[in-house]
Design a protein around this motif. Sequence first.
Motif, PDB file in Angstrom:
ATOM      1  N   TYR A 264     -22.751 -21.034  13.717  1.00 11.07           N
ATOM      2  CA  TYR A 264     -21.691 -21.428  14.178  1.00 11.07           C
ATOM      3  C   TYR A 264     -22.414 -21.653  15.689  1.00 11.07           C
TER       4      TYR A 264
ATOM      5  N   ASP B  14     -20.723 -23.634  18.623  1.00  7.11           N
ATOM      6  CA  ASP B  14     -19.520 -23.146  18.510  1.00  7.11           C
ATOM      7  C   ASP B  14     -19.708 -21.794  18.924  1.00  7.11           C
TER       8      ASP B  14
ATOM      9  N   GLU C  29     -16.803 -14.245  14.341  1.00  8.82           N
ATOM     10  CA  GLU C  29     -17.703 -13.796  13.073  1.00  8.82           C
ATOM     11  C   GLU C  29     -18.376 -12.624  13.364  1.00  8.82           C
TER      12      GLU C  29
ATOM     13  N   ARG D 114     -17.661 -19.689  20.315  1.00 12.28           N
ATOM     14  CA  ARG D 114     -16.227 -18.782  20.282  1.00 12.28           C
ATOM     15  C   ARG D 114     -16.287 -18.502  18.776  1.00 12.28           C
ATOM     16  N   GLN D 115     -16.422 -19.311  18.038  1.00 15.29           N
ATOM     17  CA  GLN D 115     -16.139 -19.011  16.317  1.00 15.29           C
ATOM     18  C   GLN D 115     -17.344 -18.015  16.023  1.00 15.29           C
TER      19      GLN D 115
END
Length: 280
Positions: free
Chosen positions: A146, A151, A158, A153-154
């Motif tokens: 990610y 990405d 995780e 934020r994602q």
Amino acid sequence: MRCFRIMVLSVICVVFIFGCGPKGEEKIFFEAEQALIAGDYVSATEKFTNFVINYPGSEFAAESQYRIGYIHSHHLRDAKSAMDAYAILFRLYPKSSQVALAREDMAAIYSGTGEERKAIGEYAWLMENGPSGKKDLYRYQIAMGYIRQNDFRQARIEFEEILKTISISSSPLKPQARLQIANTHYLEGNMIDAVKAYDGIMADYKGSGIYAEAKLAKASVLEESGMLKEALELLIELKAEYPNKDVLGIKIDATLERMRHGTPAHRSEAGNLAASGEGR
């Protein structure tokens, strides 16, 4: 124990070499292994392929099919042929332990070619079906995927899940996950949260390699935010701690150059950092 295992392996090799070992399919498998060890990758691939064709029900068949993919991937650098070999493995031996190893290699291949979504898909499969002891590692790889997709934020979600579920406090994944969380804040331009996260790592892992990495990253945040004096202080402190002296020297020279030319801060975060005292 390790010496005992080496001795046993040596005895087995001697037995095979002098023709006193098992015959038939085991001997053919051993010959393929010998070709692989000798670096004759084309011959090894042919031998493993013939083994699977002639002995599809052998206990060594799944391993042979996996080796075909591994050789194409790691030695012949032929990703397509590796993927084809792994696809055959999945079809013929879906319950074998080699399936997880093949999925790991496929994920690495996808990531190496920039196909991060496919890599994440493989690691997600492994989280559900792979060895339970490696789930945190698979999630870590998903999070890194990610990051490579921007990405952030994602990725943080995780990494934070790893921190919640990791069972061994001394696991190297824990500080690495925290460092990557801090890095995501930095990459987003959220300098205040980045500095807080780096400070937390430095407080908890003083004297370790991760401490030096966090300190260097914090110096980068301060330098990019225009807090050049504070950044230089951290970089100078790192001289005795950071292993890559060349990288550190370049960073120090670049910061001194900016100070000599009076380069102003180019992020609005700089004022916020100074006001909150986070840069000290």
